[in-house]
Write a protein that holds these residues in place. Structure first.
Motif, PDB file in Angstrom:
ATOM      1  N   PHE A 181       0.965  -1.600   0.142  1.00 19.30           N
ATOM      2  CA  PHE A 181       0.081   0.515  -0.222  1.00 19.30           C
ATOM      3  C   PHE A 181       0.874   1.104  -0.055  1.00 19.30           C
ATOM      4  N   ARG A 182       2.422   0.976   0.656  1.00 23.66           N
ATOM      5  CA  ARG A 182       3.095   2.625   0.804  1.00 23.66           C
ATOM      6  C   ARG A 182       3.226   3.016  -0.793  1.00 23.66           C
ATOM      7  N   THR A 183       3.617   1.639  -1.626  1.00 23.25           N
ATOM      8  CA  THR A 183       4.193   1.702  -2.720  1.00 23.25           C
ATOM      9  C   THR A 183       3.071   2.113  -3.734  1.00 23.25           C
ATOM     10  N   MET A 184       1.611   2.377  -3.505  1.00 24.73           N
ATOM     11  CA  MET A 184       0.863   2.576  -4.401  1.00 24.73           C
ATOM     12  C   MET A 184       1.054   4.119  -4.421  1.00 24.73           C
ATOM     13  N   LEU A 185       1.246   3.883  -2.732  1.00 20.23           N
ATOM     14  CA  LEU A 185       0.413   5.377  -3.198  1.00 20.23           C
ATOM     15  C   LEU A 185       1.444   6.684  -3.361  1.00 20.23           C
ATOM     16  N   ILE A 186       2.575   6.125  -2.714  1.00 22.84           N
ATOM     17  CA  ILE A 186       4.071   6.548  -4.031  1.00 22.84           C
ATOM     18  C   ILE A 186       3.425   6.909  -5.698  1.00 22.84           C
ATOM     19  N   ALA A 187       3.178   6.214  -6.344  1.00 16.53           N
ATOM     20  CA  ALA A 187       2.648   5.952  -7.413  1.00 16.53           C
ATOM     21  C   ALA A 187       1.013   6.785  -7.113  1.00 16.53           C
ATOM     22  N   LEU A 188       0.098   6.440  -6.799  1.00 14.33           N
ATOM     23  CA  LEU A 188      -0.607   7.722  -6.751  1.00 14.33           C
ATOM     24  C   LEU A 188      -0.005   9.299  -7.377  1.00 14.33           C
ATOM     25  N   GLU A 189       0.658   9.245  -6.164  1.00 17.70           N
ATOM     26  CA  GLU A 189       1.574  10.376  -5.944  1.00 17.70           C
ATOM     27  C   GLU A 189       1.364  11.254  -7.438  1.00 17.70           C
ATOM     28  N   ARG A 190       2.293  10.352  -8.102  1.00 18.94           N
ATOM     29  CA  ARG A 190       2.678  10.549  -9.428  1.00 18.94           C
ATOM     30  C   ARG A 190       1.540  11.257 -10.225  1.00 18.94           C
ATOM     31  N   ARG A 191       0.524  10.597 -10.430  1.00 13.72           N
ATOM     32  CA  ARG A 191      -0.765  10.465 -11.060  1.00 13.72           C
ATOM     33  C   ARG A 191      -1.173  11.429 -10.429  1.00 13.72           C
ATOM     34  N   CYS A 192      -1.444  11.345  -9.466  1.00 10.07           N
ATOM     35  CA  CYS A 192      -2.672  12.557  -9.528  1.00 10.07           C
ATOM     36  C   CYS A 192      -2.301  13.939  -8.857  1.00 10.07           C
ATOM     37  N   ASP A 193      -3.083  15.078  -9.795  1.00  5.54           N
ATOM     38  CA  ASP A 193      -2.514  16.369  -9.783  1.00  5.54           C
ATOM     39  C   ASP A 193      -2.639  16.615  -7.906  1.00  5.54           C
ATOM     40  N   ALA A 194      -3.393  16.806  -7.118  1.00  3.82           N
ATOM     41  CA  ALA A 194      -3.731  17.143  -5.896  1.00  3.82           C
ATOM     42  C   ALA A 194      -2.997  16.065  -4.807  1.00  3.82           C
ATOM     43  N   THR A 195      -2.844  16.550  -3.753  1.00  6.61           N
ATOM     44  CA  THR A 195      -2.232  15.620  -2.545  1.00  6.61           C
ATOM     45  C   THR A 195      -3.051  14.213  -2.354  1.00  6.61           C
ATOM     46  N   VAL A 196      -2.729  13.459  -1.688  1.00 10.85           N
ATOM     47  CA  VAL A 196      -3.094  11.764  -1.547  1.00 10.85           C
ATOM     48  C   VAL A 196      -3.071  11.446  -0.662  1.00 10.85           C
ATOM     49  N   VAL A 197      -4.716  11.046   0.324  1.00  9.23           N
ATOM     50  CA  VAL A 197      -4.512  10.896   1.557  1.00  9.23           C
ATOM     51  C   VAL A 197      -4.979  10.290   1.622  1.00  9.23           C
ATOM     52  N   PRO A 198      -4.816   8.551   2.566  1.00  9.71           N
ATOM     53  CA  PRO A 198      -5.019   7.457   2.774  1.00  9.71           C
ATOM     54  C   PRO A 198      -6.162   7.675   3.588  1.00  9.71           C
ATOM     55  N   VAL A 199      -7.157   7.753   3.341  1.00  9.73           N
ATOM     56  CA  VAL A 199      -8.238   7.528   4.494  1.00  9.73           C
ATOM     57  C   VAL A 199      -8.849   6.657   5.762  1.00  9.73           C
ATOM     58  N   HIS A 200      -8.802   5.109   4.619  1.00  6.33           N
ATOM     59  CA  HIS A 200      -8.759   3.887   5.290  1.00  6.33           C
ATOM     60  C   HIS A 200      -8.072   3.258   5.274  1.00  6.33           C
ATOM     61  N   VAL A 201      -7.359   2.013   5.706  1.00  6.16           N
ATOM     62  CA  VAL A 201      -6.307   1.624   5.597  1.00  6.16           C
ATOM     63  C   VAL A 201      -7.067  -0.283   6.530  1.00  6.16           C
ATOM     64  N   GLU A 202      -7.010  -1.575   4.983  1.00  5.65           N
ATOM     65  CA  GLU A 202      -7.188  -2.806   6.117  1.00  5.65           C
ATOM     66  C   GLU A 202      -6.351  -3.352   5.887  1.00  5.65           C
ATOM     67  N   PRO A 203      -5.580  -4.437   6.457  1.00  5.41           N
ATOM     68  CA  PRO A 203      -4.130  -5.357   6.284  1.00  5.41           C
ATOM     69  C   PRO A 203      -4.908  -6.712   5.946  1.00  5.41           C
ATOM     70  N   ARG A 204      -4.301  -7.522   5.216  1.00  6.97           N
ATOM     71  CA  ARG A 204      -4.819  -8.635   4.064  1.00  6.97           C
ATOM     72  C   ARG A 204      -5.198  -9.604   5.029  1.00  6.97           C
ATOM     73  N   ASN A 205      -6.358 -10.818   5.329  1.00  9.93           N
ATOM     74  CA  ASN A 205      -5.728 -11.836   5.395  1.00  9.93           C
ATOM     75  C   ASN A 205      -6.176 -11.577   7.286  1.00  9.93           C
ATOM     76  N   ALA A 206      -7.344 -10.648   7.404  1.00  8.66           N
ATOM     77  CA  ALA A 206      -8.204 -10.682   8.996  1.00  8.66           C
ATOM     78  C   ALA A 206      -8.990 -12.230   9.048  1.00  8.66           C
ATOM     79  N   LEU A 207      -9.429 -12.928   9.608  1.00  7.68           N
ATOM     80  CA  LEU A 207     -10.399 -13.689   9.299  1.00  7.68           C
ATOM     81  C   LEU A 207     -11.816 -13.056   9.976  1.00  7.68           C
ATOM     82  N   ARG A 208     -12.718 -13.046   8.881  1.00  5.79           N
ATOM     83  CA  ARG A 208     -14.210 -12.357   9.027  1.00  5.79           C
ATOM     84  C   ARG A 208     -15.364 -13.048   8.821  1.00  5.79           C
TER      85      ARG A 208
END
Length: 312
Positions: A181-208
């Motif tokens: 996800f950190r890598t994706m954020l860096i990529a989004l910063e290059r592709r978006c004109d505005a500041t990118v802000v993660p507002v909701h983040v969840e890990p993989r493999n949570a048992l639900r």
């Protein structure tokens, strides 16, 4: 002991039988998407459309998913041609039957409510999500991800229906721990004109438990505010526990002014997921959330997206 062997076909046999034009296309052929800038670069099956499409902002040819060792000069080596214009796009496709005409799909940019990019190791899929609830998918090799991203970004700049007022303050960023996800954020910063802000983040493999009460493993989710856009990064639908690992990542771009509503389906039992439903016309994005997506709800409300009654 005698053996039976198939006669060998020498390299020069089929190359000698091919025309210079066929050899030129074959020698340049690979799993990568290429830009078409001249009639000679247009695949022969699609060449009658070149004069019509040559003024496109971006004209791409997408190779067939065939092994190089089985391909030969003169065959149809390309599966599709994509032309992105200012107000519409045209997708030409290779038909299933050899003698059938080329398939064609024209899409008005005003009908596109979201753009989605999936990568799963070497597998890629580019998708247009349309207001009527349908979608247009284009499969490709992920080695051409940059060409696909160029088409996405070109269209993102044209999917504008109104001036959407921004919220008074930037949302509080959520902590991003997972490296992908950190890598994706860096990529989004290059592709978006505005500041990118993660507002909701969840890990993989949570048992639900899913909305039907079945045990699942979550696939990871990150929702990002990017000025006039909401960007959804996820690993696909949650998996049943006994399924193997997944390396899929889907990035979906949707403008706030394309959203016509949203709802949240609250859990009914312990360890059950919330379901966040984003609605754009008849198109729905259903996102399983391990926790309460309150920060996303606040963000959507501040952007003027109305909350509607939840629909299972």
């Amino acid at each position: 002991m005698p053996t039976t062997r198939r006669p060998e076909v020498r390299e020069g046999d089929w190359r000698a039988a091919a025309s210079p034009e066929e050899l030129r296309e074959y020698d340049a052929f690979g799993p990568w998407i290429e830009e078409v800038t001249s009639p000679e670069l247009m695949p022969p099956r699609f060449r009658p459309y070149y004069d019509e499409l040559r003024t496109a902002r971006l004209l791409l040819k997408v190779p067939r998913n065939v092994e190089r060792r089985t391909a030969r000069p003169g065959q149809d080596l390309y599966a599709a041609v994509l032309a992105v214009h200012d107000d519409h796009l045209t997708l030409l496709g290779l038909p299933d039957r050899a003698q059938a005409p080329v398939t064609r799909r024209d899409v008005d940019v005003r009908d596109v409510v979201a753009l989605s990019e999936l990568t799963d190791l070497l597998i890629g899929r580019w998708s247009l999500l349309l207001r009527d609830g349908t979608r247009v998918d284009l499969g490709h090799s992920s080695v051409s991800r940059e060409k696909v991203e160029a088409a996405t970004d070109l269209l993102r700049a044209r999917i504008v229906t109104a001036t959407q007022p921004r919220s008074l303050g930037a949302p509080r960023p959520a902590e991003v721990e997972e490296f992908a996800f950190r890598t994706m954020l860096i990529a989004l910063e290059r592709r978006c004109d505005a500041t990118v802000v993660p507002v909701h983040v969840e890990p993989r493999n949570a048992l639900r438990r899913d909305v039907r009460g079945r045990l699942i493993l979550t696939s990871g989710l990150m929702l990002v505010d990017a000025g006039e856009e909401l960007v959804v990064v996820d690993g696909g639908p949650p998996r049943r526990p006994w399924r193997g690992p997944t390396y899929a990542r889907t990035t979906t771009f949707v403008r706030y002014d394309q959203l016509t509503g949203f709802s949240v389906i609250a859990p009914q039992q312990a360890r059950q997921v919330h379901e966040l439903v984003l609605v754009a016309g008849r198109q729905e994005l259903r996102l399983a959330c391990t926790g309460d997506p309150a920060a996303v709800v606040g963000l959507l409300t501040s952007r003027g997206v109305r909350r509607t009654s939840a629909r299972p």
